[in-house]
Design a protein around this motif. Structure first.
Motif, PDB file in Angstrom:
ATOM      1  N   TYR A 529      79.411  93.999 106.636  1.00  0.00           N
ATOM      2  CA  TYR A 529      79.268  92.949 105.636  1.00  0.00           C
ATOM      3  C   TYR A 529      77.782  92.851 105.287  1.00  0.00           C
ATOM      4  O   TYR A 529      76.931  93.440 105.982  1.00  0.00           O
ATOM      5  N   LYS A 530      77.447  92.125 104.251  1.00  0.00           N
ATOM      6  CA  LYS A 530      76.047  91.884 103.923  1.00  0.00           C
ATOM      7  C   LYS A 530      75.554  90.690 104.744  1.00  0.00           C
ATOM      8  O   LYS A 530      76.132  89.599 104.649  1.00  0.00           O
ATOM      9  N   PRO A 531      74.512  90.877 105.554  1.00  0.00           N
ATOM     10  CA  PRO A 531      74.066  89.780 106.432  1.00  0.00           C
ATOM     11  C   PRO A 531      73.788  88.471 105.702  1.00  0.00           C
ATOM     12  O   PRO A 531      74.041  87.392 106.244  1.00  0.00           O
ATOM     13  N   LYS A 532      73.294  88.551 104.462  1.00  0.00           N
ATOM     14  CA  LYS A 532      73.022  87.303 103.726  1.00  0.00           C
ATOM     15  C   LYS A 532      74.312  86.538 103.436  1.00  0.00           C
ATOM     16  O   LYS A 532      74.297  85.311 103.277  1.00  0.00           O
ATOM     17  N   ASP A 533      75.450  87.245 103.401  1.00  0.00           N
ATOM     18  CA  ASP A 533      76.724  86.583 103.118  1.00  0.00           C
ATOM     19  C   ASP A 533      77.208  85.732 104.288  1.00  0.00           C
ATOM     20  O   ASP A 533      78.142  84.929 104.125  1.00  0.00           O
ATOM     21  N   ASN A 730      66.189  74.567 110.940  1.00  0.00           N
ATOM     22  CA  ASN A 730      65.065  74.067 110.143  1.00  0.00           C
ATOM     23  C   ASN A 730      63.905  75.056 110.123  1.00  0.00           C
ATOM     24  O   ASN A 730      63.169  75.141 109.128  1.00  0.00           O
ATOM     25  N   LYS A 731      63.746  75.798 111.180  1.00  0.00           N
ATOM     26  CA  LYS A 731      62.637  76.749 111.279  1.00  0.00           C
ATOM     27  C   LYS A 731      62.913  78.032 110.503  1.00  0.00           C
ATOM     28  O   LYS A 731      62.006  78.592 109.855  1.00  0.00           O
ATOM     29  N   TYR A 732      64.166  78.500 110.532  1.00  0.00           N
ATOM     30  CA  TYR A 732      64.448  79.862 110.069  1.00  0.00           C
ATOM     31  C   TYR A 732      65.245  79.968 108.774  1.00  0.00           C
ATOM     32  O   TYR A 732      65.233  81.026 108.135  1.00  0.00           O
ATOM     33  N   ARG A 733      65.961  78.927 108.375  1.00  0.00           N
ATOM     34  CA  ARG A 733      66.925  79.103 107.283  1.00  0.00           C
ATOM     35  C   ARG A 733      66.284  79.672 106.017  1.00  0.00           C
ATOM     36  O   ARG A 733      66.776  80.659 105.440  1.00  0.00           O
ATOM     37  N   LYS A 734      65.185  79.099 105.574  1.00  0.00           N
ATOM     38  CA  LYS A 734      64.551  79.570 104.336  1.00  0.00           C
ATOM     39  C   LYS A 734      63.901  80.934 104.530  1.00  0.00           C
ATOM     40  O   LYS A 734      63.920  81.781 103.616  1.00  0.00           O
ATOM     41  N   LEU A 735      63.339  81.163 105.721  1.00  0.00           N
ATOM     42  CA  LEU A 735      62.712  82.457 106.000  1.00  0.00           C
ATOM     43  C   LEU A 735      63.730  83.587 105.912  1.00  0.00           C
ATOM     44  O   LEU A 735      63.450  84.654 105.353  1.00  0.00           O
ATOM     45  N   ILE A 736      64.909  83.337 106.475  1.00  0.00           N
ATOM     46  CA  ILE A 736      65.932  84.375 106.498  1.00  0.00           C
ATOM     47  C   ILE A 736      66.454  84.656 105.097  1.00  0.00           C
ATOM     48  O   ILE A 736      66.621  85.814 104.698  1.00  0.00           O
ATOM     49  N   GLU A 737      66.687  83.618 104.332  1.00  0.00           N
ATOM     50  CA  GLU A 737      67.172  83.830 102.964  1.00  0.00           C
ATOM     51  C   GLU A 737      66.145  84.619 102.149  1.00  0.00           C
ATOM     52  O   GLU A 737      66.497  85.535 101.396  1.00  0.00           O
ATOM     53  N   ALA A 738      64.880  84.286 102.327  1.00  0.00           N
ATOM     54  CA  ALA A 738      63.819  85.005 101.608  1.00  0.00           C
ATOM     55  C   ALA A 738      63.762  86.463 102.027  1.00  0.00           C
ATOM     56  O   ALA A 738      63.530  87.356 101.195  1.00  0.00           O
ATOM     57  N   ALA A 739      64.006  86.718 103.312  1.00  0.00           N
ATOM     58  CA  ALA A 739      63.964  88.103 103.811  1.00  0.00           C
ATOM     59  C   ALA A 739      65.041  88.957 103.163  1.00  0.00           C
ATOM     60  O   ALA A 739      64.817  90.133 102.864  1.00  0.00           O
ATOM     61  N   TYR A 740      66.222  88.374 102.925  1.00  0.00           N
ATOM     62  CA  TYR A 740      67.311  89.148 102.331  1.00  0.00           C
ATOM     63  C   TYR A 740      67.151  89.303 100.819  1.00  0.00           C
ATOM     64  O   TYR A 740      67.722  90.205 100.217  1.00  0.00           O
ATOM     65  N   GLN A 741      66.352  88.431 100.207  1.00  0.00           N
ATOM     66  CA  GLN A 741      66.101  88.583  98.772  1.00  0.00           C
ATOM     67  C   GLN A 741      65.118  89.720  98.502  1.00  0.00           C
ATOM     68  O   GLN A 741      65.156  90.327  97.460  1.00  0.00           O
TER      69      GLN A 741
END
Length: 741
Positions: A529-533, A730-741
């Protein structure tokens, strides 16, 4: 007059039973009423008085009934497993409870729900098989009777009636070979350590992790007797072992004229020795083993024998294979004329280049159909029955394998598990499909897959996964929440979507031996699957915390989903420090390698909140099996080795059984990466290429030192799962989404 009638009735019963035995007629199994009540008291001790156990007249296949009578719930079954299944049917479908390895909900309402009309269910499957040789080590190496008792109850609740039962086999072999003149010194190089029995039983290795103390053999002989007594009390028919030719390395010293074949598993271990089936000693030892085993453990006439587990036969000649198979069976039947050979079909999957149709047919046709059962070991991955004409007429069992090596990863083929058994059952080409089963290499992970698979037991139609998973949530969390519904919809379409891109779940690069590559030999990072999904499932689980945090099952799922998101994130984060290193960007390398190490530490802190994810109990349970300091150290070394190197410092199997456990992450995986980053940073500072070949050597030596070290780790969880997950979110959610973009 009454006494005369009673005497007449007793005489009639005795004559009937005697006639049945003499005519080899099967007498219908009866419910052991005290054993069934005892199980109910273990599962729901405070409410056991509300249930009444009754016998259901026998049928050709197991069945159960449930009904209400006044203020009692009546459980009727054809045997103890059927009664336990009736109890679980009531608990799940009426009281909305659940019993899994990772989360239990037994919050029964004050007034038990009424069963408005009689429930009657009959299984279409004669056999419901359980366990894989490997499960006995990847999960069960250090179990005591208390843990085994819980598992047997779980088996009964989930309809299992045919468990593999291999505990204590080393004591049987000890008696056999001692009676043949072998010394303890001879057997010290034969018996392996307790964490490696699975591969010893299958003839893959000798001696590794030993020498095995006699105290272990004796204590586990006693443990096996307890296991078998309980399984049989509940109506199960355990599968014991038979002789396949694997003999001690010193065998030729005692029998110089014997015909031995030297073979090697090719995984870094010494040669093992297989006695040729044509040698008269083969039949003699086979008979001795069955007779000794029967004296120690009794028999239900079911025997496991795997002749070529990941070892190729010396020839593909069909005459040879047919004769060999016949002699293996004869070694069983000479001691037990009722013997049935239960064969793991793994060889037909793992070595399909050798096992073509003529070879498979020759091996199987040599044994009478009524005396052989084949396990289609990984039917949800590749149904071997479809390319073997349903094993050429042999009775066979459709199994879900699912897990390899005990790896911790969210994964599963939910569609195949929901539909596969019923589809095969209705397919006329399936011929003698007579059972379903679970053959995972390890348990205590992905409980949803095992609840789903066992839900097939009492039905002959496919399961609708979307509807079933709503009931699963209700039973697990105590109510259906819109956020958990959202989460499970995402999970179903990502991690549990299966497919055929990969065999098993994607592991995290964190657990691999340090490398610049995105994959290592046993750390396969390809996704289905796509990890961002997966991120929306994490969002939904976090939103469900206020409503669901009192649920044990929810807290496990919250940690597991969070763990998976972070484990996936390691891959794009790795690419950042790899790129910085290759671009000779020292500042960037320090930044991203530091973030990578912090990620590992954060995962460790998260997992510390659940006992399911602790290294400490695995090591402590190993040490608790020892009676002396030396024994305790030996067992701890076995426990550390299996989940890291697997063998010695040069083992090609390192990380095969990797675990994302608190303690292992910080003290093993993280330390390896720290050492690797020091190597890379030094190379950058000095303007030279890093010596990766030397690193692989030095890190494997450090790993071996860790295997032989002693450090205690926490045995109980610490911290709050929901709070820790919130900090990480709170620490990682935005970082992870940005990494997959």
């Amino acid at each position: 007059m009454k006494k005369d009638n009673l005497s007449y009735c007793l005489k009639f019963i005795v004559i009937f039973l005697l006639a049945a035995v003499l005519s080899n007629t099967t007498v219908t199994a009866q419910v052991n009423i005290p054993a069934s009540y005892a199980l109910i008291k273990r599962v729901i001790p405070q409410r056991a008085y509300s249930f009444v156990v009754e016998q259901l007249p026998g049928a050709d296949k197991d069945a159960f009934e449930i009904e209400s009578r006044k203020d009692k719930i009546i459980l009727r079954g054809t045997n103890g497993v059927s009664v336990a299944s009736a109890l679980y049917e009531y608990l799940t479908n009426y009281a909305h409870c659940q019993v899994t390895w990772n989360g239990v909900n037994l919050n029964l309402p004050a007034k038990l729900p009424v069963v408005k009309s009689l429930v009657h269910k009959k299984t279409p499957y004669q056999y419901r098989y359980y366990l894989n040789y490997c499960t006995f080590n990847y999960s069960m190496s250090w179990w005591d009777w208390g843990r085994w008792q819980k598992e047997i109850d779980w088996m009964a609740l989930h309809g299992v009636n045919m468990p593999l039962a291999l505990t204590g086999q080393e004591y049987t072999w000890y008696e056999v070979y001692k009676s043949m003149g072998f010394s303890d010194a001879d057997l010290n190089e034969f018996f392996c350590g307790p964490a490696y029995f699975s591969w010893f039983w299958m003839g893959n290795l000798d001696g590794w992790g030993g020498p095995l103390p006699l105290s272990w053999m004796q204590s586990h002989r006693d443990l096996q007797q307890e296991i078998l007594q309980r399984e049989r009390e509940l109506g199960m028919k355990p599968i014991l072992q038979s002789f396949t030719g694997h003999v001690p390395p010193s065998f030729q010293k005692h029998f110089p004229a014997s015909k031995l074949k030297k073979t090697n598993w090719k995984n870094g271990f010494a040669d093992t020795y297989i006695l040729d089936t044509e040698d008269p000693l083969f039949a003699e030892i086979g008979r001795k083993f069955i007779e000794t085993q029967t004296r120690l453990y009794g028999t239900d006439h079911l025997y496991s024998a795997d002749t070529f587990n990941e070892n190729e036969p010396p020839t593909n000649d069909t005459t040879y294979l047919s004769a060999l198979s016949s002699r293996v069976y004869q070694a069983m039947s000479n001691a037990d004329p009722k013997a049935t050979w239960v064969m793991q079909g793994w060889l037909f999957y793992s070595d399909r280049k050798f096992w073509n149709a003529p070879q498979i047919k020759a091996l199987l046709d040599a044994v009478p159909n009524e005396h052989m059962i084949i396990l289609d070991l990984a039917a949800e991955i590749e149904p071997v029955w479809k390319r073997t004409d349903a094993f050429y007429g042999k009775p066979w069992i459709w199994n879900m394998l699912h897990n390899f090596g005990g790896n911790i990863v969210l994964f599963g083929r939910m569609n195949e598990v929901a539909a596969g058994p019923a589809a095969a059952l209705k397919d006329p080409k399936s011929k003698q499909l007579e059972g379903i089963g679970l053959t995972m290499e390890a348990i205590e992970q992905n409980p949803v897959l095992y609840e789903l698979m066992t839900a097939n037991t009492w039905r002959d139609k496919p399961i609708n996964p979307d509807e079933w998973i709503k009931q699963y949530q209700l039973n697990r969390y105590g109510h259906i929440n819109k956020y958990t519904e959202q989460a499970w919809k995402v999970l179903r379409n990502t991690v549990y979507s299966g497919g055929h891109i990969i065999r098993d779940g994607s592991e995290s690069i964190i657990s691999g031996r340090p490398t610049l590559d995105s994959i290592t030999v046993w750390t396969r990072t390809t996704f289905n699957y796509k990890p961002k999904d997966l991120l929306p499932a994490w969002d939904a689980m976090m939103n469900a915390v206020p409503a669901c945090s009192n649920s044990d099952g929810f807290r496990y799922d919250l940690v597991d989903v969070t763990r998976q998101v972070l484990a996936n994130y390691a891959l794009p984060l790795q690419s950042k420090w790899v790129n910085a290193y290759r671009q000779k960007n020292i500042a960037g390398f320090k930044k991203y390698s530091g973030e990578y190490l912090q990620l590992i530490g954060d995962i460790d802190a998260l997992l510390a909140t659940r006992k399911d994810f602790l290294l400490g109990p695995w090591l402590a349970d190993a040490r608790n099996q020892g009676y002396t300091a030396d024994e305790k150290d030996l067992y701890e070394r076995n426990a550390r080795d299996l989940v890291t190197l697997w063998g010695d410092a040069n083992s090609p199997l390192h990380e095969y059984s990797c675990r994302q456990w608190s303690g292992l992450l910080n003290d093993f995986y993280k330390v390896r990466w720290e050492k690797f980053f020091t190597l890379l940073e030094d190379a950058l500072q000095q303007g030279k290429e890093a010596d990766f070949k030397n690193f692989d050597h030095t890190i494997s030596q450090w790993e071996w030192q860790w295997v032989n070290s002693h450090k205690s780790y926490p045995l109980q969880a610490s911290g709050n799962s929901a709070s820790q997950a919130n900090i990480i979110y709170n620490k990682y959610r935005k970082l992870i989404e940005a990494a997959y973009q």
